[in-house]
Design a protein around this motif. Structure first.
Motif: not given
Ligand code: ADP
Ligand code: MG
Length: 591
Positions: A33, A37, A58, A62, A71, A76-77, A79, A94-95, A98-100, A144
């Motif tokens: 991520n 970014a 990082d 942001g 996020a 929700a993405t 990308k 792209f999926r 990860a965060l959820p 994070i």
């Molecule tokens: P993905 O990477 O597949 O889009 P994630 O769950 O990893 O899904 O992240 C969701 C969204 O959160 C990302 O599409 C991005 O827009 C935002 N995001 C996550 N981490 C960061 C980061 N370190 N800096 C900026 N945006 C971030």
């Protein structure tokens, strides 16, 4: 039971099962991520191998408060926008999973600020339960924090290994992504200890990459590697590949990237093996950094939630490119004619191989019938005659079935003249076998004699390897190797088996560590001992490439004759081949 729609948190926990396997997966997703970014600097801190805390900070683009809220929601993405984008993925993520997923199984805190915004925002989610968002102070970029991974899924928690093991996996993840993205600076620590500190690369892409690889994998590798560079049908291949003399016990040191994404791929590992075919023993693996740039519509990265597998539209093209580039870069295409001449020779040798040695007295040399080479004829005949004479004079030809050493070629093979032919000996393979036999005999008898090192040698490993190696201390001691722990990540070697002589201890310990880490606890003791024994023997023997005197060569031949198992090296390769004069004559059309 009636069918129900699953609650969101449960869905996310199920997804987490696929995406988040261990702390290293968290680090991987967070680093991806940050790279997506556009971060130029990423700091990573892991505690207890990442089990209790992972922090990734990082200086990327942001997120504003609205994006931050989205996020941590599933699917929700930022990308992907349309269907078509799925065929043309340029980001690591792209999926939108990860965060959820992480939020569902841990205590997650995201703090982020968009460049130029008045302030940042902080959002906390614990086991899927979200706390209200709050304004927060920070520089632009994102931080994070993931604490108590799997606290919400106790079943998964039980599968976590010792912190040192988990940390080793995290190190691999960081190394891989750091190699793929040399323009970004990485700082990686456990809070107390800095594990990697990699400055942002300078200069052109190639310089940058070389420099990053050197910092991550060490000077040993870059100094002993060839540069790979090729292109075929729009697919570009770059990277570094170790010379066949630098190899490892496993393929863990093969770093594969497709469009900047670290992958594990059987096809690619297989192609590397094929590229080294004939240059490396079957159980050894080269160290390789291999980067492929493939047009995104020739590639499917949406194969698995972890995104470490890819599918190529034309796998044969990729394989051919890798095999061809490796072969060429490692110096094939040289003595072509020589190998075509040698083929029938080798066939004849293979047939002879199975026959037992024949203890024959020396026969009178067959008269040479020179061809029509004019003046050369004399010289050649005299030369051969004198050589035969010398052999008789020194009595070496009488030595035994392996004959008298005549020469060493390419620092690797000994050529000896026997009563009725010639023998070619692979010096390293032969000596390795002898050392192995001696070690085994000593082990079964009065023990392996040891010699104390005047200056104990400190060998840097990683923490996990050091732990594993020291845990096997008593077994190694039986084989004549006395090692102790030295700090967190190193061991100190105090005594070595006497018959190792002046060996490269660092290389030996590295190989042993690799061997031992991959032998699981279930491997029976005799098997473990025998593997370790083989590794030690390999290091105790004359390397290919060392010049030997005629006396040394003859000594080796005589030792081989007195050992029953000498005809095969510890890895099962032959240690010598024999050609009968009759076969040679047939080859040259004399019969
Ligand atoms: P993905 O990477 O597949 O889009 P994630 O769950 O990893 O899904 O992240 C969701 C969204 O959160 C990302 O599409 C991005 O827009 C935002 N995001 C996550 N981490 C960061 C980061 N370190 N800096 C900026 N945006 C971030
Ligand atoms: Mg992501």
């Amino acid at each position: 039971m009636p069918i129900r729609r699953l609650p969101e948190t449960l869905i996310n926990r199920i997804a987490a099962g696929e995406v988040i396997e261990r702390p290293a997966s968290v680090v991987k997703e967070l680093l991806e991520n940050s790279l997506d970014a556009g971060a130029k600097r990423i700091d990573v801190v892991v505690r207890d191998g990442g089990a209790t805390e992972v922090v990734v900070d990082d200086d990327g683009c942001g997120m504003g408060p609205d994006d931050l809220a989205l996020a941590v929601e599933r699917h929700a993405t930022s990308k992907l926008a349309t269907d078509a984008d799925l065929l043309n993925i340029r980001t690591l993520g792209f999926r939108g999973e990860a965060l959820p997923s992480i939020a569902a199984v841990s205590r997650l805190k995201v703090t982020s600020r968009v460049l130029g915004a008045e302030n940042g925002w902080m959002l906390g989610v614990e086991g899927g339960r979200r706390a209200p968002m709050q304004p927060a102070a920070r520089e632009s970029g994102t931080r994070i924090e993931v604490r108590d991974l799997f606290f919400a899924t106790p079943a998964r928690l039980k599968f976590l290994k010792a912190p040192a093991t988990e940390l080793a996996h995290v190190v691999q993840v960081v190394e891989r992504l750091a190699i793929a993205h040399p323009a970004t600076a990485f700082a990686f620590s456990t809070g107390e200890r800095t594990l990697r500190s990699l400055p942002a690369g300078q200069g052109g892409p190639d310089t940058m990459r070389q420099d990053r690889v050197r910092r991550v994998l060490g000077e040993d590798f870059t100094a002993n590697a060839v540069v790979l560079e090729a292109e075929r049908h729009g697919v570009r291949l770059t990277g570094l590949a170790s010379l066949p003399t630098l190899h490892r016990r496993t393929n863990a040191q093969q770093f594969l990237f497709v469009n900047g994404r670290p992958v594990r791929d059987r096809l690619l590992h297989g192609a590397i093996r094929a590229g080294y075919y004939d240059r490396l023993a079957a159980d050894r693996h080269p160290i390789v950094v291999l980067l492929l740039d493939v047009p995104s519509d020739d590639l499917d990265v949406n194969v698995h939630p972890m995104k470490t597998e890819v599918r190529f539209r034309d796998p044969q093209l990729i394989r051919g490119l890798i095999v061809g580039t490796l072969r060429q870069s490692l110096g094939e295409g040289g003595p072509r004619t020589a190998s075509t001449v040698a083929a029938p020779l080798l066939e004849a040798a293979a047939a002879e191989q199975s026959a037992p040695w024949q203890w024959q007295r020396r026969q009178p040399a067959l008269p040479l019938r020179p061809g029509n080479a004019g003046g050369l004829r004399e010289t050649a005949a005299t030369f051969v005659d004198r050589a035969a004479e010398e052999a008789v004079l020194s009595g070496q030809a009488e030595g035994g079935p392996l004959g008298a050493a005549r020469a060493q070629v390419h620092g690797t093979f000994i050529i000896s003249q026997t009563a009725d032919g010639i023998v070619i000996v692979d010096q390293h393979a032969a000596h390795e076998r002898l050392v192995h036999e001696k070690l085994k005999a000593a082990l079964a008898g009065s023990g392996v004699p040891r010699q104390c090192l005047l200056i104990p040698e400190v060998v840097e490993l990683d923490e996990h390897s050091a732990t594993q190696l020291v845990a096997r201390g008593p077994e190694l001691a039986e084989l004549g190797l006395i090692i102790e722990r030295f700090g967190q990540t190193a061991v100190v070697v105090r005594e070595i088996p006497t018959l190792l002589g002046s060996t490269d201890i660092r290389a030996l310990i590295n190989d042993l560590a690799e061997e031992i880490v991959h032998l699981d606890a279930a491997t029976a003791l005799p098997e473990r001992l025998s593997r370790v024994c083989a590794t030690i023997a390999c290091h105790g023997s004359v390397r290919a490439g060392r010049r030997l005197s005629i006396e040394e060569m003859n000594a080796l031949l005589r030792q081989m004759e007195s050992s029953a198992e000498a005809s095969q090296c510890s890895h099962g390769r032959p240690t010598f081949v024999e050609f009968k004069l009759a076969d040679l004559e047939r080859m040259f059309g004399r019969r």
